[in-house]
Design a protein around this motif. Structure first.
Motif, PDB file in Angstrom:
ATOM      1  N   LEU A  48     -32.820 -17.694 -33.608  1.00 48.35           N
ATOM      2  CA  LEU A  48     -33.975 -16.882 -33.233  1.00 48.35           C
ATOM      3  C   LEU A  48     -34.765 -16.471 -34.471  1.00 48.35           C
ATOM      4  O   LEU A  48     -35.994 -16.584 -34.502  1.00 48.35           O
ATOM      5  CB  LEU A  48     -33.539 -15.644 -32.446  1.00 48.35           C
ATOM      6  CG  LEU A  48     -34.641 -14.634 -32.106  1.00 48.35           C
ATOM      7  CD1 LEU A  48     -35.713 -15.270 -31.230  1.00 48.35           C
ATOM      8  CD2 LEU A  48     -34.046 -13.395 -31.449  1.00 48.35           C
ATOM      9  N   ILE A  49     -34.086 -16.023 -35.508  1.00 46.08           N
ATOM     10  CA  ILE A  49     -34.758 -15.635 -36.750  1.00 46.08           C
ATOM     11  C   ILE A  49     -35.516 -16.828 -37.339  1.00 46.08           C
ATOM     12  O   ILE A  49     -36.667 -16.696 -37.754  1.00 46.08           O
ATOM     13  CB  ILE A  49     -33.745 -15.068 -37.765  1.00 46.08           C
ATOM     14  CG1 ILE A  49     -33.198 -13.723 -37.269  1.00 46.08           C
ATOM     15  CG2 ILE A  49     -34.383 -14.903 -39.151  1.00 46.08           C
ATOM     16  CD1 ILE A  49     -32.012 -13.204 -38.060  1.00 46.08           C
ATOM     17  N   ALA A  50     -34.876 -17.996 -37.359  1.00 46.25           N
ATOM     18  CA  ALA A  50     -35.518 -19.194 -37.920  1.00 46.25           C
ATOM     19  C   ALA A  50     -36.773 -19.571 -37.138  1.00 46.25           C
ATOM     20  O   ALA A  50     -37.809 -19.906 -37.739  1.00 46.25           O
ATOM     21  CB  ALA A  50     -34.534 -20.366 -37.926  1.00 46.25           C
ATOM     22  N   VAL A  51     -36.716 -19.493 -35.808  1.00 45.83           N
ATOM     23  CA  VAL A  51     -37.882 -19.843 -34.994  1.00 45.83           C
ATOM     24  C   VAL A  51     -38.995 -18.812 -35.181  1.00 45.83           C
ATOM     25  O   VAL A  51     -40.174 -19.168 -35.241  1.00 45.83           O
ATOM     26  CB  VAL A  51     -37.478 -20.014 -33.504  1.00 45.83           C
ATOM     27  CG1 VAL A  51     -38.682 -20.240 -32.623  1.00 45.83           C
ATOM     28  CG2 VAL A  51     -36.499 -21.163 -33.356  1.00 45.83           C
ATOM     29  N   TYR A 109     -23.333 -12.856 -21.250  1.00 44.14           N
ATOM     30  CA  TYR A 109     -24.479 -13.286 -20.443  1.00 44.14           C
ATOM     31  C   TYR A 109     -25.787 -12.601 -20.855  1.00 44.14           C
ATOM     32  O   TYR A 109     -26.811 -13.257 -20.991  1.00 44.14           O
ATOM     33  CB  TYR A 109     -24.220 -13.038 -18.954  1.00 44.14           C
ATOM     34  CG  TYR A 109     -23.115 -13.886 -18.388  1.00 44.14           C
ATOM     35  CD1 TYR A 109     -23.153 -15.272 -18.480  1.00 44.14           C
ATOM     36  CD2 TYR A 109     -22.029 -13.290 -17.763  1.00 44.14           C
ATOM     37  CE1 TYR A 109     -22.141 -16.050 -17.955  1.00 44.14           C
ATOM     38  CE2 TYR A 109     -21.017 -14.065 -17.233  1.00 44.14           C
ATOM     39  CZ  TYR A 109     -21.072 -15.431 -17.339  1.00 44.14           C
ATOM     40  OH  TYR A 109     -20.063 -16.202 -16.820  1.00 44.14           O
ATOM     41  N   ALA A 110     -25.757 -11.292 -21.033  1.00 48.35           N
ATOM     42  CA  ALA A 110     -26.990 -10.568 -21.380  1.00 48.35           C
ATOM     43  C   ALA A 110     -27.503 -11.018 -22.747  1.00 48.35           C
ATOM     44  O   ALA A 110     -28.687 -11.312 -22.916  1.00 48.35           O
ATOM     45  CB  ALA A 110     -26.765  -9.062 -21.348  1.00 48.35           C
ATOM     46  N   ILE A 114     -31.045 -13.206 -23.034  1.00 52.16           N
ATOM     47  CA  ILE A 114     -32.167 -12.600 -23.763  1.00 52.16           C
ATOM     48  C   ILE A 114     -32.510 -13.422 -24.995  1.00 52.16           C
ATOM     49  O   ILE A 114     -33.684 -13.715 -25.257  1.00 52.16           O
ATOM     50  CB  ILE A 114     -31.840 -11.139 -24.143  1.00 52.16           C
ATOM     51  CG1 ILE A 114     -31.804 -10.269 -22.879  1.00 52.16           C
ATOM     52  CG2 ILE A 114     -32.836 -10.594 -25.156  1.00 52.16           C
ATOM     53  CD1 ILE A 114     -31.233  -8.877 -23.104  1.00 52.16           C
ATOM     54  N   THR A 115     -31.498 -13.818 -25.755  1.00 47.48           N
ATOM     55  CA  THR A 115     -31.737 -14.546 -27.012  1.00 47.48           C
ATOM     56  C   THR A 115     -32.360 -15.919 -26.752  1.00 47.48           C
ATOM     57  O   THR A 115     -33.344 -16.288 -27.406  1.00 47.48           O
ATOM     58  CB  THR A 115     -30.425 -14.694 -27.799  1.00 47.48           C
ATOM     59  OG1 THR A 115     -29.877 -13.388 -28.010  1.00 47.48           O
ATOM     60  CG2 THR A 115     -30.664 -15.357 -29.146  1.00 47.48           C
ATOM     61  N   ILE A 116     -31.830 -16.653 -25.781  1.00 48.37           N
ATOM     62  CA  ILE A 116     -32.374 -17.983 -25.487  1.00 48.37           C
ATOM     63  C   ILE A 116     -33.791 -17.876 -24.936  1.00 48.37           C
ATOM     64  O   ILE A 116     -34.668 -18.672 -25.271  1.00 48.37           O
ATOM     65  CB  ILE A 116     -31.451 -18.759 -24.518  1.00 48.37           C
ATOM     66  CG1 ILE A 116     -30.067 -18.967 -25.136  1.00 48.37           C
ATOM     67  CG2 ILE A 116     -32.075 -20.095 -24.114  1.00 48.37           C
ATOM     68  CD1 ILE A 116     -30.040 -19.686 -26.465  1.00 48.37           C
TER      69      ILE A 116
END
Length: 167
Positions: A48-51, A109-110, A114-116
């Protein structure tokens, strides 16, 4: 030997206050990420940080190309980015609460949903920004058509931004 090459060979360019600051932040945040999320979740968070970083790079390039760049707009994006990085932490805490309070043992799951979701959303933004930056030749046509509505929305927002700057 020219000065640039000499500075590269002596690693002089690495010893700057900004690099020391970045290393310190990494040393503080890295163990927190691993401790908070565990190895598998840490990799998702790092992705997530990289994107997000790639989105900022492509967004800046696109805004400079279409002359819609303003520092005010960039500054307003900082709290949004911080919040985007905070959401997976909340998801991880929800997973821990479901396990410790309700006794529901689940794999996260949460956190992962959320991250994806944020990775996908930011990938769309990054791809649209790359298109606006003039890098569309490196994006497959199927991808540009898939994120076409995001490209259109970003172009319209950039035009509104430019109109606001000219007034």
């Amino acid at each position: 030997m020219n000065k640039f090459l000499q500075s590269l060979l002596t690693l002089e360019s690495l010893f700057k206050p900004a690099n020391a600051g970045a290393a310190t932040v990494g040393a503080i945040i890295g163990p927190f990420i691993l401790q908070s999320f565990g190895n598998g979740k840490a990799w998702a968070f790092i992705l997530l940080i990289a994107v997000i970083i790639a989105d900022w790079i492509t967004g800046t390039a696109a805004a400079k190309k279409d002359e819609s760049y303003t520092s005010e707009y960039g500054i307003r994006a900082v709290p949004r980015t911080i919040l985007m990085l905070w959401f997976p932490i909340i998801g991880g805490l929800l997973d821990k609460v479901s396990q410790s309070v309700f006794g529901i043992n689940q794999p996260g799951y949460a956190f992962f949903s959320i991250t994806i979701m944020l990775i996908y959303h930011t990938w769309e933004s990054m791809t649209a920004n790359a298109y606006r930056a003039g890098w569309e030749q490196w994006i497959p046509k199927t991808v540009t058509s898939f994120v076409g509505s995001e490209i259109k929305a970003k172009i319209e927002r950039a035009n509104r931004q430019k109109d606001g700057m000219s007034k």
